[in-house]
Design an enzyme around this catalytic site. Structure first.
Site, PDB file in Angstrom:
ATOM      1  N   THR A 176      19.266  12.614 -26.184  1.00 22.31           N
ATOM      2  CA  THR A 176      17.806  12.524 -26.324  1.00 22.31           C
ATOM      3  C   THR A 176      17.199  13.917 -26.426  1.00 22.31           C
ATOM      4  O   THR A 176      17.724  14.858 -25.849  1.00 22.31           O
ATOM      5  CB  THR A 176      17.254  11.794 -25.084  1.00 22.31           C
ATOM      6  N   ARG A 204      17.030  -3.467 -26.218  1.00 17.50           N
ATOM      7  CA  ARG A 204      16.965  -2.583 -25.047  1.00 17.50           C
ATOM      8  C   ARG A 204      16.058  -1.362 -25.317  1.00 17.50           C
ATOM      9  O   ARG A 204      16.160  -0.698 -26.334  1.00 17.50           O
ATOM     10  CB  ARG A 204      18.377  -2.107 -24.707  1.00 17.50           C
ATOM     11  N   VAL A 205      15.179  -1.081 -24.375  1.00 22.53           N
ATOM     12  CA  VAL A 205      14.327   0.102 -24.450  1.00 22.53           C
ATOM     13  C   VAL A 205      14.574   0.941 -23.202  1.00 22.53           C
ATOM     14  O   VAL A 205      14.669   0.409 -22.099  1.00 22.53           O
ATOM     15  CB  VAL A 205      12.835  -0.304 -24.529  1.00 22.53           C
ATOM     16  N   GLY A 206      14.716   2.242 -23.376  1.00 23.11           N
ATOM     17  CA  GLY A 206      14.968   3.135 -22.245  1.00 23.11           C
ATOM     18  C   GLY A 206      13.694   3.749 -21.702  1.00 23.11           C
ATOM     19  O   GLY A 206      12.590   3.264 -21.947  1.00 23.11           O
ATOM     20  N   GLY A 228      18.680  11.104 -19.620  1.00 18.54           N
ATOM     21  CA  GLY A 228      19.658  10.591 -18.669  1.00 18.54           C
ATOM     22  C   GLY A 228      19.760   9.093 -18.772  1.00 18.54           C
ATOM     23  O   GLY A 228      19.339   8.493 -19.768  1.00 18.54           O
ATOM     24  N   GLY A 230      18.670   5.890 -18.727  1.00 23.59           N
ATOM     25  CA  GLY A 230      17.300   5.392 -18.813  1.00 23.59           C
ATOM     26  C   GLY A 230      16.933   4.319 -17.816  1.00 23.59           C
ATOM     27  O   GLY A 230      15.821   4.327 -17.267  1.00 23.59           O
TER      28      GLY A 230
HETATM   29  N1  ASP Z   1      17.160   8.414 -21.523  1.00 23.89           N
HETATM   30  C1  ASP Z   1      17.654   7.898 -22.778  1.00 23.89           C
HETATM   31  C2  ASP Z   1      17.673   6.405 -22.762  1.00 23.89           C
HETATM   32  O1  ASP Z   1      18.034   5.842 -21.753  1.00 23.89           O
HETATM   33  C3  ASP Z   1      19.035   8.384 -23.075  1.00 23.89           C
HETATM   34  C4  ASP Z   1      19.162   9.869 -23.142  1.00 23.89           C
HETATM   35  O2  ASP Z   1      18.548  10.592 -22.361  1.00 23.89           O
HETATM   36  O3  ASP Z   1      19.905  10.341 -24.015  1.00 23.89           O
HETATM   37  O4  ASP Z   1      17.359   5.789 -23.760  1.00 23.89           O
END
Ligand code: ASP
Length: 309
Positions: A176, A204-206, A228, A230
């Site tokens: 991310t 799914r949504v983070g 991190g 999510g």
């Molecule tokens: N936080 C993001 C998610 O869970 C993943 C990431 O940080 O790469 O979608």
């Protein structure tokens, strides 16, 4: 003159050192430097923190190295679904999109939701309709294809796992991207963009597009962009938690962000990191993983581009 500064990240995680060649490391650092300088020059020319974070994130989205825009991870269906958000700490205006595909720069769409709609958060088909109304061109799936992401997906394809589950096994960094900035007027902003987790299912949504979880900005406290696991960052309302520690407990930016990343999120099982800035231009970039692609630059002359601890 007031201190102005910017910090960016390209994800945190288990960046297995053995998998990182000198050449690849140089590519990551060069991409981070380009994004950092683009945002910093907006600030140096008297531009707003909102424009600076948007500019930096666009450059990171355009690089295949990071899990956002080009190079976004694959969903269980072999597609790309992207999420992004942006927040202006001066006005508390915010814009977010989730479950979008084919859009080259999701952060621009989040910005347009903030600037051109009455709403804060548009998802899926509705967000795509809004993009079409605003004349976004659609990129073909091949634009988002990246060999490395494809291999990552093939390993998980047809299983119930998503990327988190093999966190220790391989290079399972979260790619991310995000940026936070404090401009010459002490206004702060945050932007975050992601492809989410490899092999994600069911829409799914983070945390990344969720205001308060993966992204937050308020001139009174701080601007934060997270990366991190999510699911844990949503439960911990991480970005807003840092702001609350500053506002209600009187903690410094650095103490508050370290408390959340090294204590509070760990206690509930989350791994990752964040970048933070306050309206005095202070920057903090804690992470509890092996590494986090990160960079910062300030008008006081400080500059850093790092990956590992
Ligand atoms: N936080 C993001 C998610 O869970 C993943 C990431 O940080 O790469 O979608």
């Amino acid at each position: 003159m007031k201190t102005y500064s910017i910090a960016i990240h390209g994800g945190a995680g288990t960046l297995v050192k053995g998998m990182m060649t000198k050449n690849l490391e140089n590519q990551y650092k060069a991409a981070l430097k380009e994004a950092l300088n683009a945002g910093f020059s907006v600030l140096a020319n008297g531009g707003t923190s909102v424009d600076a974070v948007k500019e930096s994130v666009i450059i990171l989205e355009n690089s295949h190295l990071f899990n956002a825009g080009k190079g976004a991870v694959f969903t269980a269906d072999g597609t790309h679904e992207m999420d992004a958000s942006i927040m202006d700490g001066k006005s508390l205006n915010a814009g977010a999109v989730s479950l979008i595909s084919g859009i080259k720069n999701p952060i621009s769409l989040a910005y347009d939701v903030m600037e051109k709609s009455e709403h804060v958060f548009l998802a899926g088909e509705g967000a795509m309709k809004f993009a079409k109304m605003n004349n976004y061109t659609m990129e073909p799936a091949s634009y988002f294809f990246d060999d490395f992401r494809h291999e990552q997906w093939l390993e998980l394809k047809d299983t119930d796992s998503f990327q988190l589950d093999h966190a220790k096994k391989k290079d399972s960094k979260f790619g991310t991207v995000g940026a936070v900035a404090c401009d010459i007027n002490g206004n702060i902003a945050a932007a975050t963009s992601t492809g989410g987790m490899t092999n994600k299912r069911f829409g799914r949504v983070g945390d990344s597009p969720m205001i308060g979880a993966g992204n937050y900005a308020n001139n009174k406290t701080c601007a934060i962009s997270c990366t991190g696991s999510g699911e844990f960052f949503i439960r911990g309302v991480v970005a807003y938690d840092v702001a609350c520690l500053i506002e209600h407990k009187g903690m410094s930016l650095s103490d508050a962000s370290n408390e959340v990343i090294h204590k509070r999120i760990l206690e509930i099982g989350g791994d990752g990191g964040l970048i933070a800035v306050d309206s005095e231009g202070n920057v903090s970039m804690p992470f509890n993983t092996e590494g986090m692609y990160r960079a910062t630059k300030s008008s006081n002359g400080y500059e850093e581009i790092s990956i590992y601890k």
